[in-house]
Write a protein that holds these residues in place. Structure first.
Motif, PDB file in Angstrom:
ATOM      1  N   LYS A   1      -4.044  -6.617 -11.374  1.00 47.38           N
ATOM      2  CA  LYS A   1      -3.941  -5.704 -12.512  1.00 47.38           C
ATOM      3  C   LYS A   1      -2.798  -6.146 -13.414  1.00 47.38           C
ATOM      4  O   LYS A   1      -1.750  -6.552 -12.936  1.00 47.38           O
ATOM      5  CB  LYS A   1      -3.623  -4.290 -12.010  1.00 47.38           C
ATOM      6  N   ARG A   2      -3.013  -6.042 -14.721  1.00 44.28           N
ATOM      7  CA  ARG A   2      -1.917  -6.335 -15.629  1.00 44.28           C
ATOM      8  C   ARG A   2      -0.981  -5.135 -15.703  1.00 44.28           C
ATOM      9  O   ARG A   2       0.225  -5.266 -15.747  1.00 44.28           O
ATOM     10  CB  ARG A   2      -2.456  -6.655 -17.024  1.00 44.28           C
ATOM     11  N   VAL A   3      -1.590  -3.950 -15.714  1.00 43.81           N
ATOM     12  CA  VAL A   3      -0.789  -2.730 -15.866  1.00 43.81           C
ATOM     13  C   VAL A   3      -0.490  -2.157 -14.492  1.00 43.81           C
ATOM     14  O   VAL A   3      -1.396  -1.837 -13.733  1.00 43.81           O
ATOM     15  CB  VAL A   3      -1.558  -1.680 -16.683  1.00 43.81           C
ATOM     16  N   THR A   4       0.783  -2.066 -14.158  1.00 42.82           N
ATOM     17  CA  THR A   4       1.122  -1.467 -12.871  1.00 42.82           C
ATOM     18  C   THR A   4       2.232  -0.445 -13.069  1.00 42.82           C
ATOM     19  O   THR A   4       2.861  -0.381 -14.124  1.00 42.82           O
ATOM     20  CB  THR A   4       1.623  -2.530 -11.879  1.00 42.82           C
ATOM     21  N   PHE A   5       2.424   0.346 -12.026  1.00 36.18           N
ATOM     22  CA  PHE A   5       3.497   1.342 -12.088  1.00 36.18           C
ATOM     23  C   PHE A   5       4.746   0.774 -11.446  1.00 36.18           C
ATOM     24  O   PHE A   5       4.678  -0.128 -10.607  1.00 36.18           O
ATOM     25  CB  PHE A   5       3.070   2.611 -11.362  1.00 36.18           C
ATOM     26  N   ARG A   6       5.896   1.349 -11.856  1.00 31.63           N
ATOM     27  CA  ARG A   6       7.154   0.883 -11.292  1.00 31.63           C
ATOM     28  C   ARG A   6       7.491   1.659 -10.027  1.00 31.63           C
ATOM     29  O   ARG A   6       6.891   2.680  -9.729  1.00 31.63           O
ATOM     30  CB  ARG A   6       8.276   1.049 -12.312  1.00 31.63           C
ATOM     31  N   GLY A   7       8.463   1.144  -9.301  1.00 31.89           N
ATOM     32  CA  GLY A   7       8.949   1.850  -8.126  1.00 31.89           C
ATOM     33  C   GLY A   7       8.448   1.177  -6.868  1.00 31.89           C
ATOM     34  O   GLY A   7       7.443   0.469  -6.892  1.00 31.89           O
ATOM     35  N   TRP A   8       9.192   1.334  -5.784  1.00 31.28           N
ATOM     36  CA  TRP A   8       8.721   0.724  -4.534  1.00 31.28           C
ATOM     37  C   TRP A   8       8.650   1.732  -3.387  1.00 31.28           C
ATOM     38  O   TRP A   8       7.963   1.536  -2.420  1.00 31.28           O
ATOM     39  CB  TRP A   8       9.572  -0.478  -4.155  1.00 31.28           C
ATOM     40  N   LEU A   9       9.362   2.864  -3.541  1.00 30.59           N
ATOM     41  CA  LEU A   9       9.332   3.838  -2.451  1.00 30.59           C
ATOM     42  C   LEU A   9       7.948   4.461  -2.332  1.00 30.59           C
ATOM     43  O   LEU A   9       7.372   4.550  -1.235  1.00 30.59           O
ATOM     44  CB  LEU A   9      10.384   4.923  -2.688  1.00 30.59           C
ATOM     45  N   LEU A  10       7.388   4.863  -3.474  1.00 31.51           N
ATOM     46  CA  LEU A  10       6.072   5.513  -3.470  1.00 31.51           C
ATOM     47  C   LEU A  10       4.993   4.618  -2.860  1.00 31.51           C
ATOM     48  O   LEU A  10       4.278   5.045  -1.953  1.00 31.51           O
ATOM     49  CB  LEU A  10       5.705   5.956  -4.890  1.00 31.51           C
ATOM     50  N   PRO A  11       4.855   3.359  -3.323  1.00 31.34           N
ATOM     51  CA  PRO A  11       3.822   2.524  -2.688  1.00 31.34           C
ATOM     52  C   PRO A  11       4.042   2.336  -1.196  1.00 31.34           C
ATOM     53  O   PRO A  11       3.080   2.296  -0.437  1.00 31.34           O
ATOM     54  CB  PRO A  11       3.944   1.189  -3.444  1.00 31.34           C
ATOM     55  N   PHE A  12       5.299   2.258  -0.776  1.00 23.64           N
ATOM     56  CA  PHE A  12       5.548   2.154   0.665  1.00 23.64           C
ATOM     57  C   PHE A  12       5.004   3.373   1.392  1.00 23.64           C
ATOM     58  O   PHE A  12       4.363   3.259   2.436  1.00 23.64           O
ATOM     59  CB  PHE A  12       7.052   2.011   0.958  1.00 23.64           C
ATOM     60  N   LEU A  13       5.259   4.538   0.819  1.00 19.57           N
ATOM     61  CA  LEU A  13       4.772   5.766   1.454  1.00 19.57           C
ATOM     62  C   LEU A  13       3.243   5.807   1.469  1.00 19.57           C
ATOM     63  O   LEU A  13       2.630   6.262   2.431  1.00 19.57           O
ATOM     64  CB  LEU A  13       5.312   6.994   0.715  1.00 19.57           C
ATOM     65  N   LEU A  14       2.648   5.296   0.378  1.00 16.76           N
ATOM     66  CA  LEU A  14       1.189   5.336   0.284  1.00 16.76           C
ATOM     67  C   LEU A  14       0.523   4.418   1.300  1.00 16.76           C
ATOM     68  O   LEU A  14      -0.516   4.744   1.870  1.00 16.76           O
ATOM     69  CB  LEU A  14       0.752   4.923  -1.130  1.00 16.76           C
ATOM     70  N   ILE A  15       1.161   3.283   1.500  1.00 18.15           N
ATOM     71  CA  ILE A  15       0.532   2.293   2.377  1.00 18.15           C
ATOM     72  C   ILE A  15       0.916   2.523   3.837  1.00 18.15           C
ATOM     73  O   ILE A  15       0.266   2.021   4.755  1.00 18.15           O
ATOM     74  CB  ILE A  15       0.909   0.859   1.902  1.00 18.15           C
ATOM     75  N   ALA A  16       1.965   3.339   4.039  1.00 14.01           N
ATOM     76  CA  ALA A  16       2.491   3.532   5.397  1.00 14.01           C
ATOM     77  C   ALA A  16       1.452   4.010   6.418  1.00 14.01           C
ATOM     78  O   ALA A  16       1.396   3.456   7.518  1.00 14.01           O
ATOM     79  CB  ALA A  16       3.683   4.479   5.370  1.00 14.01           C
ATOM     80  N   PRO A  17       0.619   5.029   6.095  1.00 15.52           N
ATOM     81  CA  PRO A  17      -0.309   5.496   7.138  1.00 15.52           C
ATOM     82  C   PRO A  17      -1.217   4.384   7.664  1.00 15.52           C
ATOM     83  O   PRO A  17      -1.370   4.221   8.872  1.00 15.52           O
ATOM     84  CB  PRO A  17      -1.139   6.568   6.430  1.00 15.52           C
ATOM     85  N   GLN A  18      -1.772   3.616   6.742  1.00 14.92           N
ATOM     86  CA  GLN A  18      -2.683   2.578   7.203  1.00 14.92           C
ATOM     87  C   GLN A  18      -1.963   1.489   7.983  1.00 14.92           C
ATOM     88  O   GLN A  18      -2.453   1.016   9.001  1.00 14.92           O
ATOM     89  CB  GLN A  18      -3.445   1.961   6.031  1.00 14.92           C
ATOM     90  N   VAL A  19      -0.774   1.116   7.488  1.00 11.50           N
ATOM     91  CA  VAL A  19      -0.022   0.083   8.199  1.00 11.50           C
ATOM     92  C   VAL A  19       0.367   0.588   9.585  1.00 11.50           C
ATOM     93  O   VAL A  19       0.239  -0.131  10.582  1.00 11.50           O
ATOM     94  CB  VAL A  19       1.219  -0.336   7.388  1.00 11.50           C
ATOM     95  N   ALA A  20       0.785   1.841   9.680  1.00 14.75           N
ATOM     96  CA  ALA A  20       1.190   2.387  10.974  1.00 14.75           C
ATOM     97  C   ALA A  20       0.009   2.398  11.939  1.00 14.75           C
ATOM     98  O   ALA A  20       0.121   1.950  13.089  1.00 14.75           O
ATOM     99  CB  ALA A  20       1.740   3.797  10.797  1.00 14.75           C
ATOM    100  N   ILE A  21      -1.143   2.888  11.468  1.00 12.95           N
ATOM    101  CA  ILE A  21      -2.298   2.960  12.361  1.00 12.95           C
ATOM    102  C   ILE A  21      -2.764   1.566  12.773  1.00 12.95           C
ATOM    103  O   ILE A  21      -3.087   1.325  13.933  1.00 12.95           O
ATOM    104  CB  ILE A  21      -3.425   3.785  11.697  1.00 12.95           C
ATOM    105  N   SER A  22      -2.733   0.639  11.813  1.00 16.99           N
ATOM    106  CA  SER A  22      -3.133  -0.728  12.163  1.00 16.99           C
ATOM    107  C   SER A  22      -2.167  -1.317  13.186  1.00 16.99           C
ATOM    108  O   SER A  22      -2.581  -2.007  14.113  1.00 16.99           O
ATOM    109  CB  SER A  22      -3.141  -1.628  10.926  1.00 16.99           C
ATOM    110  N   ALA A  23      -0.881  -1.044  13.010  1.00 17.35           N
ATOM    111  CA  ALA A  23       0.108  -1.609  13.924  1.00 17.35           C
ATOM    112  C   ALA A  23      -0.063  -1.034  15.326  1.00 17.35           C
ATOM    113  O   ALA A  23      -0.085  -1.775  16.316  1.00 17.35           O
ATOM    114  CB  ALA A  23       1.511  -1.351  13.406  1.00 17.35           C
ATOM    115  N   ILE A  24      -0.200   0.282  15.407  1.00 18.26           N
ATOM    116  CA  ILE A  24      -0.235   0.928  16.717  1.00 18.26           C
ATOM    117  C   ILE A  24      -1.561   0.668  17.434  1.00 18.26           C
ATOM    118  O   ILE A  24      -1.582   0.366  18.618  1.00 18.26           O
ATOM    119  CB  ILE A  24      -0.011   2.445  16.583  1.00 18.26           C
ATOM    120  N   PHE A  25      -2.655   0.800  16.718  1.00 17.42           N
ATOM    121  CA  PHE A  25      -3.946   0.747  17.395  1.00 17.42           C
ATOM    122  C   PHE A  25      -4.660  -0.579  17.217  1.00 17.42           C
ATOM    123  O   PHE A  25      -5.762  -0.761  17.713  1.00 17.42           O
ATOM    124  CB  PHE A  25      -4.847   1.883  16.919  1.00 17.42           C
TER     125      PHE A  25
END
Lengths: 293, 285
Positions: free
Chosen positions: A3-27
C-alpha cells in the motif's frame, strides 16, 4: 504488492497482530518445535527420562518395514482417492455443462456430500458394506462374491478410498464445472462449424483448457487424501486389517497415542512436515504459473 | 445458422433427454449412501439385522430420532450437537476476527518486524493439525484445557488461510479511501470500522461458511482431547456409539445421529450456496 497510503504508529499494529502471533506461537510453533526436538530422543518406558539418539529415530523409521509399508499404502490410497473423485466429477461436470436449463438444480443436488464430514462418510459406507448387515455386501453375497473388508486388505483399501473420494466428487465437480463455464463459447462453436464432433472437441479443446484446473485439483486432492481422511479410516478399518489401510497420518496417531512411542511419532511428524512443505511449495509454484496461463 | 451451431454444441431432443438421464443417474448414485442412512434411521433394529434391509423409509422415525436426541448411546445427541455448534462457531468467528486484525495491521501499517511476523503467519499455512498432534496435545494438556471448549477451538485457529484472504482483499481497496480518511483525521480503527469492515462483508460471510463446515467436521482433534462424553462433538461421538465387542451396533440410532450430524453443514451449504462456492474458490487460491 504494498500500500502507498499507510497509517503511522507501531503500538496499534502490534496490538492488532498480537492475537494471531500469540496463537501461532503457542499452538503452532512451539508444538512444531517440540516435534522436531522430541524426534531426536527416545524416552524410557516410564517417561521419566529420555536419551538423546540424534537421527536414530529417523534411521530406525526408514529401515522399518511397517513404516515403509505405510508410505506405499499412502501412495496407493492417494492415487485411488484422486482417481475415484476426479473422473466421476469431470464426467458429471461435462454433462451438466451441456445443459442450458436445469444444471443449477443438479449442482445443488451434487454439492451436498461436500458438507458431510469424512468420519460420517465413513459410517455411511461402513453401513453399506458391513459384513453382517450391509445392503451392498448382502447383494454381492447373492451374486456369489463374498465381501469381507475386515479380513481382506485389498477390499478394505478399496472401501476407504471410495468412502474418502465420495465427498470430494462434489468439490471437484464445482471446480470443473466453473472451469467449463469459462471456456469461450465461440471457440467451441467454431470447432463445431468446422465439423468437430463432441468427443473430438472435448479432447482437443476443452481438456487442454481445463489443464490448470485439473492440475490444481490433483495437488489439492492428494493433500486431502494425506491428511483429512483420518476420520474415514478410523471409522471403517482403524488402519487394518494387518495395517493394510494405515496411511502415514494414521501411523502418527497410532504410534503416538495408542503405542505411546513419542520419539518415533515425533520423527514421523517431522517427515510428514517435510512432505507437506514440498507439496505446498509445489502448489505455490504451480499457482504462479496458473496466473500466467 | 446461429441456431444450427447451437444445436451442435448444446443437446436437443433425444440427446437432451439422455443427458438428463445421465445426470439424474449420477445424482442418485452420489445420493444413495445418504438415502440408505436415512431409511435405516426410520426402521427398527430388527429390520436391519436381517438383511437385506428395506429401501423405503419405515415408521420408526420419531422413535429413533428421539432416542438419539434425548438419550443417545453414551450421551444425548443434543449435548453433542451443542458442543459441535460452539466449536464450529468458535473456530469460524475466532479465525475471522484474528485474521481481520492481523491482515489490517500488515496491510495498513509499517512497523518493526512486520515482514518477520508476516512470514511467521505464512508458515502456519503449511502444517495441518494432524501432523503435530502429539506436541499440540501436550501443550493443551499443560494449559489444563483438555475437555474444554478452549482446547477444542484454539489450536484449530492457528492457520493463515483467512489472513491471506483478507490481506489480498485489503490490497484491492482503493488507496483514495485511506487517504481521505487520513485527511479527515480519522483514526486507523475508525477507518477499519467504517470502511474496511463493511467492504469485507461478503468475504467474511463466504469465509464463515467454509470455516463453519471445517470446524463442524473436525474429527481427530476432538477425538484426542475430549475424553469426557459430555464434551464430545457429534462427528467424533458417532464412532464412540459403536460397541467395542462383537455386539450388533444400534444402527438405527447411530444412523439417525449421522443424519443429524450432517444437517447443519448441509443447510449452511445449500442455503448459502453462492457464498459457499465463492469461499471455496477464494480460500484455495
Amino acid at each position: 504488492m504494498e500500500k502507498r497510503v499507510t497509517f503511522r504508529g507501531w503500538l496499534l499494529p502490534f496490538l492488532l497482530i498480537a492475537p494471531q502471533v500469540a496463537i501461532s506461537a503457542i499452538f503452532f510453533f512451539y508444538p512444531a518445535g517440540q516435534a522436531i526436538w522430541q524426534s531426536l530422543f527416545i524416552p524410557d518406558p516410564f517417561g521419566l527420562s529420555s536419551q538423546f539418539v540424534g537421527l536414530g529415530n529417523f534411521e530406525f523409521l526408514l529401515g522399518d518395514r511397517y513404516y515403509r509399508a505405510a508410505f506405499g499404502t499412502t501412495a496407493i490410497f492417494s492415487i485411488l482417492v484422486t482417481v475415484f473423485s476426479m473422473i466421476p466429477a469431470l464426467f458429471l461436470a461435462v454433462t451438466a455443462d451441456r445443459l442450458i436449463k436445469g444444471s443449477g438444480v443438479y449442482r445443488t443436488m451434487l454439492i451436498w456430500p461436500y458438507a458431510v464430514a469424512p468420519a460420517i462418510a465413513g459410517v455411511l459406507w461402513l453401513f453399506m458394506f458391513n459384513t453382517r448387515v450391509g445392503v451392498v455386501s448382502w447383494y454381492l453375497g447373492n451374486l456369489g462374491y463374498d465381501w469381507n473388508h475386515v479380513l481382506n486388505g485389498g477390499e478394505a483399501m478399496g472401501l476407504v478410498a471410495v468412502a474418502s473420494a465420495w465427498g470430494r466428487i462434489s468439490y471437484n465437480f464445482l471446480f470443473f464445472y466453473a472451469a467449463l463455464q469459462a471456456v469461450p463459447r465461440s471457440v467451441i462453436e467454431a470447432a463445431a462449424i468446422d465439423g468437430a464432433r463432441f468427443w473430438r472437441r472435448f479432447f482437443t479443446i476443452v481438456l487442454p483448457l481445463l489443464s490448470p484446473t485439473t492440475f490444481f485439483l490433483l495437488v489439492v486432492n492428494i493433500v486431502y487424501s494425506f491428511f483429512e481422511t483420518f476420520g474415514v479410516i478410523h471409522t471403517i478399518t482403524s488402519g487394518g486389517p494387518q495395517q493394510s489401510t494405515t496411511i502415514l497420518v494414521y501411523k502418527v496417531f497410532s504410534d503416538g497415542f495408542v503405542g505411546q512411542d513419542l520419539g518415533s511419532s515425533s520423527a514421523q511428524s517431522v517427515i510428514l512436515l517435510i512432505v507437506v512443505g514440498l507439496l505446498t511449495i509445489f502448489q505455490f509454484k504451480f499457482i504462479e504459473k496458473r496466473v500466467h496461463y | 445458422m446461429a441456431n444450427d451451431v447451437q444445436g451442435m454444441v448444446e443437446k436437443r431432443g433425444a440427446g437432451l433427454w439422455l443427458t438428463h438421464v445421465f445426470m439424474i443417474f449420477g445424482v442418485l448414485v452420489i445420493f444413495f449412501p445418504i438415502w440408505l442412512a436415512f431409511v435405516a434411521s426410520t426402521v427398527s433394529q430388527a429390520d436391519i439385522v436381517s438383511p437385506p434391509m428395506p429401501l423405503l423409509p419405515g415408521d420408526k422415525f420419531l422413535e429413533n430420532y428421539s432416542a438419539a436426541l434425548f438419550s443417545g448411546v453414551n450421551v444425548p445427541v443434543t449435548t453433542m450437537l451443542f458442543n459441535s455448534l460452539i466449536m464450529a462457531i468458535g473456530i469460524a468467528v475466532g479465525k475471522i476476527v484474528i485474521s481481520l486484525l492481523s491482515a489490517f495491521a500488515i496491510v495498513y501499517f509499517r512497523f518493526p518486524c512486520r515482514t518477520m511476523f508476516f512470514w511467521m503467519i505464512f508458515l502456519t499455512l503449511m502444517l495441518p493439525v494432524e501432523v503435530r498432534i502429539v506436541p499440540t496435545y501436550e501443550v493443551v494438556a499443560g494449559f489444563g484445557m483438555l475437555n474444554s471448549y478452549g482446547g477444542l477451538i484454539f489450536p484449530l485457529i492457528a492457520s493463515a488461510t483467512a489472513t491471506f484472504l483478507f490481506r489480498q482483499f485489503f490490497l484491492t481497496i482503493p488507496d483514495e479511501l485511506a487517504e481521505a480518511a487520513r485527511v479527515d483525521g480519522a483514526r486507523p480503527m475508525r477507518f477499519f470500522w467504517d470502511i474496511v469492515l463493511p467492504m469485507s462483508r461478503t468475504n467474511i460471510a463466504a469465509l464463515f461458511v467454509i470455516l463453519f463446515i471445517y470446524g463442524w467436521n473436525q474429527y481427530l482433534w476432538p477425538l484426542l482431547i475430549t475424553t469426557d462424553p459430555e464434551m464430545n462433538t457429534i462427528v467424533m461421538g458417532i464412532k464412540q456409539m459403536f460397541p467395542s465387542g462383537d455386539d450388533f451396533a444400534n444402527w438405527p440410532v447411530i444412523l439417525a445421529t449421522s443424519i443429524l450430524a450432517m444437517i447443519p453443514p448441509v443447510i449452511v451449504v445449500i442455503s448459502m450456496q453462492r457464498l459457499f462456492i465463492r469461499g471455496l474458490v477464494d480460500s484455495e487460491k
